[in-house]
Design an enzyme around this catalytic site. Structure first.
Site, mmCIF file in Angstrom:
data_model
loop_
_atom_site.group_PDB
_atom_site.id
_atom_site.type_symbol
_atom_site.label_atom_id
_atom_site.label_comp_id
_atom_site.label_asym_id
_atom_site.label_seq_id
_atom_site.Cartn_x
_atom_site.Cartn_y
_atom_site.Cartn_z
ATOM 1 C CE LYS A 1 -1.796 -1.620 12.082
ATOM 2 N NZ LYS A 1 -1.212 -0.327 11.161
ATOM 3 C CE1 TYR B 1 -1.158 -5.349 11.482
ATOM 4 C CE2 TYR B 1 -3.496 -5.794 11.504
ATOM 5 C CZ TYR B 1 -2.507 -5.209 10.932
ATOM 6 O OH TYR B 1 -2.676 -4.502 9.790
ATOM 7 C CB ILE C 1 -0.849 -0.167 1.135
ATOM 8 C CG1 ILE C 1 -1.862 -1.036 1.416
ATOM 9 C CG2 ILE C 1 -1.572 1.223 1.328
ATOM 10 C CD1 ILE C 1 -2.637 -1.630 2.427
ATOM 11 C CB SER D 1 -6.249 -2.722 10.611
ATOM 12 O OG SER D 1 -6.802 -3.809 9.980
HETATM 13 N N1 LIG Z 1 -2.918 -5.507 3.730
HETATM 14 C C1 LIG Z 1 -3.979 -5.477 4.425
HETATM 15 O O1 LIG Z 1 -4.869 -6.255 4.208
HETATM 16 C C2 LIG Z 1 -4.029 -4.413 5.422
HETATM 17 C C3 LIG Z 1 -5.212 -4.242 6.192
HETATM 18 C C4 LIG Z 1 -5.246 -3.469 7.133
HETATM 19 C C5 LIG Z 1 -4.249 -2.305 7.185
HETATM 20 N N2 LIG Z 1 -3.125 -2.607 6.811
HETATM 21 C C6 LIG Z 1 -1.929 -1.871 6.995
HETATM 22 O O2 LIG Z 1 -1.202 -1.182 5.981
HETATM 23 C C7 LIG Z 1 -0.164 -0.756 6.029
HETATM 24 C C8 LIG Z 1 0.893 -1.132 5.074
HETATM 25 O O3 LIG Z 1 0.860 -2.509 4.945
HETATM 26 P P1 LIG Z 1 0.896 -3.352 3.655
HETATM 27 O O4 LIG Z 1 -0.344 -4.216 3.734
HETATM 28 O O5 LIG Z 1 1.143 -2.533 2.541
HETATM 29 O O6 LIG Z 1 1.841 -4.361 4.147
HETATM 30 P P2 LIG Z 1 3.481 -4.579 3.428
HETATM 31 O O7 LIG Z 1 3.418 -4.689 2.096
HETATM 32 O O8 LIG Z 1 4.149 -5.740 4.272
HETATM 33 O O9 LIG Z 1 4.278 -3.446 3.884
HETATM 34 C C9 LIG Z 1 4.545 -3.167 5.118
HETATM 35 C C10 LIG Z 1 5.787 -2.175 5.150
HETATM 36 O O10 LIG Z 1 6.235 -1.872 6.490
HETATM 37 C C11 LIG Z 1 7.564 -1.952 6.578
HETATM 38 N N3 LIG Z 1 7.876 -2.471 7.844
HETATM 39 C C12 LIG Z 1 7.715 -3.577 8.553
HETATM 40 N N4 LIG Z 1 8.395 -3.507 9.833
HETATM 41 C C13 LIG Z 1 9.234 -2.208 9.790
HETATM 42 C C14 LIG Z 1 10.128 -1.927 10.587
HETATM 43 N N5 LIG Z 1 10.327 -2.484 11.822
HETATM 44 N N6 LIG Z 1 10.434 -0.817 10.479
HETATM 45 C C15 LIG Z 1 10.245 0.045 9.292
HETATM 46 N N7 LIG Z 1 9.523 -0.465 8.343
HETATM 47 C C16 LIG Z 1 8.903 -1.774 8.719
HETATM 48 C C17 LIG Z 1 7.912 -3.139 5.396
HETATM 49 O O11 LIG Z 1 9.344 -2.960 5.193
HETATM 50 P P3 LIG Z 1 10.197 -4.165 4.495
HETATM 51 O O12 LIG Z 1 9.687 -4.546 3.169
HETATM 52 O O13 LIG Z 1 11.633 -3.988 4.942
HETATM 53 O O14 LIG Z 1 9.677 -5.381 5.432
HETATM 54 C C18 LIG Z 1 7.089 -2.536 4.433
HETATM 55 O O15 LIG Z 1 7.728 -1.622 3.635
HETATM 56 C C19 LIG Z 1 0.357 -1.159 7.282
HETATM 57 O O16 LIG Z 1 0.255 -0.245 8.573
HETATM 58 C C20 LIG Z 1 -0.721 -2.652 7.759
HETATM 59 O O17 LIG Z 1 -0.822 -2.733 9.152
HETATM 60 C C21 LIG Z 1 -3.042 -3.539 5.801
#
Ligand SMILES: NC(=O)c1ccc[n+]([C@@H]2O[C@H](COP(=O)([O-])OP(=O)(O)OC[C@H]3O[C@@H](n4cnc5c(N)ncnc54)[C@H](OP(=O)(O)O)[C@@H]3O)[C@@H](O)[C@H]2O)c1
Length: 284
Positions: free
Chosen positions: A173, A169, A17, A141
């Protein structure tokens, strides 16, 4: 070369995202600072953004490990040293299912998803205020609904203990939404507005750390693409009315979060406790 008019810092923009959000902001003319764990993994997005504008300063990498408050401080310092204005902070990075403790001894999901971003926001707050109108977007979330007992204050400084990491988690959130509510109060009269949101259930790598047997359940048909999943982040960053500061969004519309997420006493307690936990890194 004319300087960019609007500047944004986004966490976790190498994939998912965050990547699509960064590209969307760039198309709207924002100069981007991409804060993340790996320059090499962020470079393809930086290259994509630079080629959109045909200029080097369109995107810059900032090292950031949200599980280490020292790193959060260095990241904020690196940005502040540029002397540039900051019009938008997108607290996007997040992890789910990973277990353990942060470097300073906080439960991992709480420490990364809430406390690291809490400190980052605080360190950048003055710059946001002097650059106003500005905004902060917090990616929360719908999973906060699973935090059925609210914030478990007594376990926030203990290692994650659930089998899947999902309950931790959910708490992190919930903390994102409480933080957003209190942030809006603290920012009253500053022309800095803030928004929390659920992006939808999106096909990204966010569940990569949950136990293998649960992963097929997390990846069901009908999930949103990252392009679809970034729409509410982009809406909050670019379009949501400033008067709607402090609210929670889903599908680009205001949504009422759980009762726990609306508890002003919990929001104030989380704010005060977080401030105490990061105080060393605010002053040093
Ligand atoms: N996907 C869903 O269905 C969903 C639903 C609700 C909310 N969200 C929220 O949306 C946001 C984006 O998530 P996404 O779904 O796009 O997931 P994603 O593709 O896994 O991206 C997560 C990002 O967070 C970074 N990250 C994780 N741990 C970290 C740390 N310790 N320090 C710095 N950066 C860190 C990751 O870096 P690396 O690549 O280096 O690991 C990656 O860039 C998150 O806050 C998630 O909770 C997602």
């Amino acid at each position: 070369m004319t300087p960019f008019k609007r500047i944004a810092l986004i966490t976790g923009a190498n994939v998912g995202i965050g990547r699509v959000t960064a590209l969307g902001l760039s198309r709207q003319g924002y100069q981007l600072f991409l804060a993340g764990r790996s320059k090499a993994r962020t470079q393809p997005v930086i290259d994509e953004i630079r080629s959109l504008h045909q200029r080097e300063d369109a995107a810059t990498f900032l090292p950031l490990q949200l599980d280490d408050l020292e790193s959060v401080k260095s990241c904020a310092d690196s940005f502040l040293k540029t002397g540039l204005e900051l019009h938008l902070l997108v607290n996007n990075a997040g992890l789910a299912g990973a277990k353990g403790l942060t470097r300073q001894g906080f439960e991992l999901a709480f420490g990364v998803n809430h406390l690291g971003h809490f400190l980052l926001t605080h360190l950048l707050m003055q710059r946001l205020k002097t650059s106003a109108p500005a905004r902060v977007v917090n990616i929360a979330s719908r999973a906060h609904l699973l935090a059925r007992n609210g914030i478990p204050w007594e376990t926030l400084q203990k290692p994650s203990s659930s089998l899947t990491g999902i309950s931790e988690y959910a708490v992190s959130k919930l903390a994102n939404i409480l933080f957003n509510t209190q942030l809006a109060k603290e920012l009253t009269g500053t022309k800095v507005s803030c928004y929390a949101l659920h992006p939808g259930v999106v096909d990204t790598q966010v569940w990569r750390e949950v136990p293998k047997f649960l992963q097929p359940i997390m990846k069901w048909r009908g999930m949103l693409t990252p392009e679809q999943g970034a729409q509410t982040s982009l809406y909050c960053a670019l379009e949501a009315p400033a008067a709607e500061t402090g609210l929670y969004y889903d599908k680009c519309k205001i949504k009422t979060p759980s009762a726990f997420a609306q508890d002003p006493v919990a929001a104030q307690r989380l704010w005060d406790s977080s401030l105490q936990w990061v105080s060393h890194h605010l002053s040093s």
